[in-house]
Design a protein around this motif. Structure first.
Motif, PDB file in Angstrom:
ATOM      1  N   GLU A  94       3.898  -4.291   1.632  1.00  0.00           N
ATOM      2  CA  GLU A  94       4.276  -3.512   0.448  1.00  0.00           C
ATOM      3  C   GLU A  94       3.097  -3.377  -0.508  1.00  0.00           C
ATOM      4  OE1 GLU A  94       5.854  -2.742  -3.611  1.00  0.00           O
ATOM      5  OE2 GLU A  94       4.733  -4.482  -2.866  1.00  0.00           O
ATOM      6  N   GLY A  95       2.389  -4.485  -0.733  1.00  0.00           N
ATOM      7  CA  GLY A  95       1.252  -4.450  -1.645  1.00  0.00           C
ATOM      8  C   GLY A  95       0.174  -3.496  -1.170  1.00  0.00           C
ATOM      9  N   GLN A  96      -0.114  -3.504   0.136  1.00  0.00           N
ATOM     10  CA  GLN A  96      -1.145  -2.625   0.674  1.00  0.00           C
ATOM     11  C   GLN A  96      -0.730  -1.168   0.583  1.00  0.00           C
ATOM     12  OE1 GLN A  96      -4.169  -3.542   1.533  1.00  0.00           O
ATOM     13  NE2 GLN A  96      -4.715  -1.396   1.935  1.00  0.00           N
ATOM     14  N   ARG A  97       0.535  -0.874   0.888  1.00  0.00           N
ATOM     15  CA  ARG A  97       1.000   0.509   0.829  1.00  0.00           C
ATOM     16  C   ARG A  97       0.964   1.058  -0.588  1.00  0.00           C
ATOM     17  NH1 ARG A  97       3.664   2.783   5.294  1.00  0.00           N
ATOM     18  NH2 ARG A  97       3.646   4.628   3.967  1.00  0.00           N
ATOM     19  N   VAL A  98       1.347   0.245  -1.564  1.00  0.00           N
ATOM     20  CA  VAL A  98       1.330   0.712  -2.952  1.00  0.00           C
ATOM     21  C   VAL A  98      -0.105   0.931  -3.428  1.00  0.00           C
ATOM     22  CG1 VAL A  98       1.889   0.103  -5.342  1.00  0.00           C
ATOM     23  CG2 VAL A  98       3.552  -0.305  -3.529  1.00  0.00           C
ATOM     24  N   LYS A  99      -1.019   0.044  -3.053  1.00  0.00           N
ATOM     25  CA  LYS A  99      -2.431   0.234  -3.401  1.00  0.00           C
ATOM     26  C   LYS A  99      -2.944   1.561  -2.850  1.00  0.00           C
ATOM     27  CE  LYS A  99      -4.833  -4.108  -4.114  1.00  0.00           C
ATOM     28  NZ  LYS A  99      -5.793  -5.063  -3.510  1.00  0.00           N
ATOM     29  N   GLU A 100      -2.626   1.814  -1.587  1.00  0.00           N
ATOM     30  CA  GLU A 100      -3.057   3.064  -0.962  1.00  0.00           C
ATOM     31  C   GLU A 100      -2.443   4.268  -1.662  1.00  0.00           C
ATOM     32  OE1 GLU A 100      -1.889   2.677   3.078  1.00  0.00           O
ATOM     33  OE2 GLU A 100      -3.429   1.181   3.579  1.00  0.00           O
ATOM     34  N   PHE A 101      -1.202   4.098  -2.115  1.00  0.00           N
ATOM     35  CA  PHE A 101      -0.527   5.216  -2.775  1.00  0.00           C
ATOM     36  C   PHE A 101      -1.161   5.526  -4.120  1.00  0.00           C
ATOM     37  CE2 PHE A 101       2.913   7.591  -4.772  1.00  0.00           C
ATOM     38  CZ  PHE A 101       3.300   8.404  -3.725  1.00  0.00           C
ATOM     39  N   ARG A 139      -4.311   5.132  -4.845  1.00  0.00           N
ATOM     40  CA  ARG A 139      -5.554   5.840  -4.532  1.00  0.00           C
ATOM     41  C   ARG A 139      -5.266   7.282  -4.117  1.00  0.00           C
ATOM     42  NH1 ARG A 139      -7.146   0.668  -2.286  1.00  0.00           N
ATOM     43  NH2 ARG A 139      -6.352   1.288  -0.240  1.00  0.00           N
ATOM     44  N   LYS A 140      -4.209   7.478  -3.355  1.00  0.00           N
ATOM     45  CA  LYS A 140      -3.845   8.828  -2.914  1.00  0.00           C
ATOM     46  C   LYS A 140      -3.486   9.710  -4.106  1.00  0.00           C
ATOM     47  CE  LYS A 140      -0.146  11.190  -0.383  1.00  0.00           C
ATOM     48  NZ  LYS A 140       1.094  11.006   0.407  1.00  0.00           N
ATOM     49  N   GLU A 141      -2.700   9.177  -5.047  1.00  0.00           N
ATOM     50  CA  GLU A 141      -2.318   9.959  -6.221  1.00  0.00           C
ATOM     51  C   GLU A 141      -3.522  10.240  -7.119  1.00  0.00           C
ATOM     52  OE1 GLU A 141       0.907  11.346  -7.031  1.00  0.00           O
ATOM     53  OE2 GLU A 141       0.723  11.022  -4.874  1.00  0.00           O
ATOM     54  N   PRO A 195      -8.841   9.306 -12.650  1.00  0.00           N
ATOM     55  CA  PRO A 195      -9.478   8.048 -12.218  1.00  0.00           C
ATOM     56  C   PRO A 195      -8.479   6.885 -12.249  1.00  0.00           C
ATOM     57  CG  PRO A 195     -10.827   9.195 -13.842  1.00  0.00           C
ATOM     58  CD  PRO A 195      -9.510   9.892 -13.830  1.00  0.00           C
ATOM     59  N   TRP A 196      -8.553   6.017 -11.244  1.00  0.00           N
ATOM     60  CA  TRP A 196      -7.676   4.847 -11.170  1.00  0.00           C
ATOM     61  C   TRP A 196      -8.518   3.598 -10.984  1.00  0.00           C
ATOM     62  CZ3 TRP A 196      -3.060   3.390 -12.446  1.00  0.00           C
ATOM     63  CH2 TRP A 196      -2.484   2.252 -11.895  1.00  0.00           C
ATOM     64  N   ARG A 197      -8.404   2.684 -11.925  1.00  0.00           N
ATOM     65  CA  ARG A 197      -9.187   1.449 -11.904  1.00  0.00           C
ATOM     66  C   ARG A 197      -8.308   0.229 -11.665  1.00  0.00           C
ATOM     67  NH1 ARG A 197     -10.717   4.764 -15.996  1.00  0.00           N
ATOM     68  NH2 ARG A 197     -12.841   5.640 -15.870  1.00  0.00           N
ATOM     69  N   GLY A 198      -7.147   0.445 -11.096  1.00  0.00           N
ATOM     70  CA  GLY A 198      -6.239  -0.663 -10.812  1.00  0.00           C
ATOM     71  C   GLY A 198      -5.129  -0.758 -11.840  1.00  0.00           C
ATOM     72  N   ARG A 199      -4.075  -1.476 -11.461  1.00  0.00           N
ATOM     73  CA  ARG A 199      -2.914  -1.630 -12.333  1.00  0.00           C
ATOM     74  C   ARG A 199      -3.235  -2.601 -13.451  1.00  0.00           C
ATOM     75  NH1 ARG A 199       0.658  -0.233 -15.348  1.00  0.00           N
ATOM     76  NH2 ARG A 199       2.865  -0.753 -15.089  1.00  0.00           N
ATOM     77  N   GLN A 200      -3.115  -2.131 -14.682  1.00  0.00           N
ATOM     78  CA  GLN A 200      -3.410  -2.945 -15.854  1.00  0.00           C
ATOM     79  C   GLN A 200      -2.298  -2.759 -16.875  1.00  0.00           C
ATOM     80  OE1 GLN A 200      -7.172  -1.362 -17.078  1.00  0.00           O
ATOM     81  NE2 GLN A 200      -8.285  -2.165 -15.315  1.00  0.00           N
ATOM     82  N   PHE A 201      -1.599  -3.847 -17.166  1.00  0.00           N
ATOM     83  CA  PHE A 201      -0.509  -3.775 -18.144  1.00  0.00           C
ATOM     84  C   PHE A 201      -0.420  -5.095 -18.879  1.00  0.00           C
ATOM     85  CE2 PHE A 201       4.068  -4.708 -18.986  1.00  0.00           C
ATOM     86  CZ  PHE A 201       4.207  -3.856 -20.075  1.00  0.00           C
ATOM     87  N   THR A 202      -0.497  -5.033 -20.198  1.00  0.00           N
ATOM     88  CA  THR A 202      -0.337  -6.216 -21.043  1.00  0.00           C
ATOM     89  C   THR A 202       1.038  -6.164 -21.693  1.00  0.00           C
ATOM     90  OG1 THR A 202      -2.712  -6.246 -21.531  1.00  0.00           O
ATOM     91  CG2 THR A 202      -1.261  -7.526 -22.989  1.00  0.00           C
ATOM     92  N   PRO A 203       1.950  -7.086 -21.349  1.00  0.00           N
ATOM     93  CA  PRO A 203       3.291  -7.062 -21.956  1.00  0.00           C
ATOM     94  C   PRO A 203       3.215  -7.056 -23.473  1.00  0.00           C
ATOM     95  CG  PRO A 203       3.221  -8.632 -20.143  1.00  0.00           C
ATOM     96  CD  PRO A 203       1.800  -8.171 -20.370  1.00  0.00           C
ATOM     97  N   GLY A 204       3.953  -6.135 -24.085  1.00  0.00           N
ATOM     98  CA  GLY A 204       3.979  -6.032 -25.532  1.00  0.00           C
ATOM     99  C   GLY A 204       2.865  -5.193 -26.115  1.00  0.00           C
TER     100      GLY A 204
END
Length: 315
Positions: A148-155, A157-159, A166-175
């Motif tokens: 699942e993790g690999q497929r979402v990473k690929e997705f 990049r595809k989007e 540009p996509w530099r990875g998932r970054q989210f700070t709660p709050g």
């Protein structure tokens, strides 16, 4: 006086709009929400709007809203979820009673969850729904998570390649919603919308939000499971599309885009069917929303008998 609020009859379960036929969610802010007959009203400086309560899946109450006891009462009677949210819709606080009066799905969910092998089977079925070109039949949980993790990473990049964002990875700070870049803000907003819709359907069907098959240990584990079924189909593409249009108000624009896609794709109806197919045995009666309002008593051998009867004589 027959048409006044106090004398109008309460809707029965069979009269309520089915979960799959409802609006996904309605977002209101900076207004007063009241009740008029079986509708809720939203009043602000531009006037009064009328919204049939039984057609709402989830009502999102944003900043500056005031809601009356009568409005919450009719929403609860109609099985609508009520969510108090911040500007970016990141909390789910309360919900109405289930549309279904049957415990069939809740019992099926608990039975599958309580058996480790059955729980893994449901997790595999969820993965198969998300990625139908792969067969997870023999996958362990560790393998499922890796796949699942690999497929979402690929997705992601595809989007990024599809939209030019540009996509530099998932970054989210709660709050701290604003700390993310435009695509991350969009992904966060999309995820929260899908969580709210999934929670509304889970609650409407009488399932337990806490008994998850992939997620665990949280009061909304099953809600997260169901919402993730549609992350790569609806949530992530909508987020990247809105980020591609510009960085201003990405969250608000993503929420509106998610709403439109949910309605266009008939997601509520699909969500109901998906939950039933995951939890109920093949060939089982799936019309749990229309089940009669009946309470039984358990006896030996798994046979239920009617309640309201004195069984003082041992059979």
């Amino acid at each position: 006086m027959a048409g006044t609020i106090g004398t109008r009859p309460t809707l029965t379960p069979r009269e309520l709009t089915r979960a799959g036929d409802r609006l996904s969610f309605v977002y209101l802010e900076r207004c007063t929400i009241h009740r008029e007959h079986n509708a809720i009203t939203a009043e602000d400086g531009d006037g009064v709007r009328y919204i049939p309560a039984a057609t709402i899946g989830t009502l999102l109450l944003g900043p500056g809203t005031r809601v009356t006891h009568q409005a919450i009462s009719v929403l609860g009677e109609c099985g609508a979820g009520v969510v108090w949210v911040g500007e970016h819709g990141v909390r789910y606080y309360a919900g109405g009673r289930a549309l279904s009066r049957s415990a069939a799905l809740a019992e099926a969910q608990a039975t599958a969850w309580a058996n480790r092998r059955a729980r893994l089977d449901v997790a595999r079925a969820m993965y198969r729904m998300r990625f139908p070109d792969e067969d997870p039949a023999e996958a362990t949980r560790r393998r499922l998570l890796g796949m699942e993790g690999q497929r979402v990473k690929e997705f992601y990049r595809k989007e990024s390649a599809r939209t030019g964002v540009p996509w530099r990875g998932r970054q989210f700070t709660p709050g701290d919603f604003a700390s993310g870049d435009a695509p991350n803000q969009g992904v966060t907003a999309a995820a929260q919308c899908l969580y709210g819709v999934a929670h509304a359907v889970v609650a409407a069907l009488g399932c337990s939000p806490a008994l998850g098959f992939v997620h665990s240990g949280h009061e909304l584990s099953f809600v997260l499971d169901i919402a993730d079924l549609y992350k790569t189909e609806i949530g992530i593409p909508a987020a990247f599309d809105m980020a591609a249009e510009g960085s201003d108000e990405v969250g608000a624009r993503t929420r509106r885009e998610i709403r439109d896609r949910i309605n266009r794709l008939g997601l509520l109806d699909r969500c109901v069917d998906d939950i039933k197919s995951l939890l109920l045995p093949e060939g089982a009666d799936t019309e749990v929303e229309d089940a009669p309002d009946r309470v039984g008593l358990q006896t030996d051998g798994g046979v239920d008998v009617e309640s309201g009867v004195n069984y003082g004589v041992i059979w």
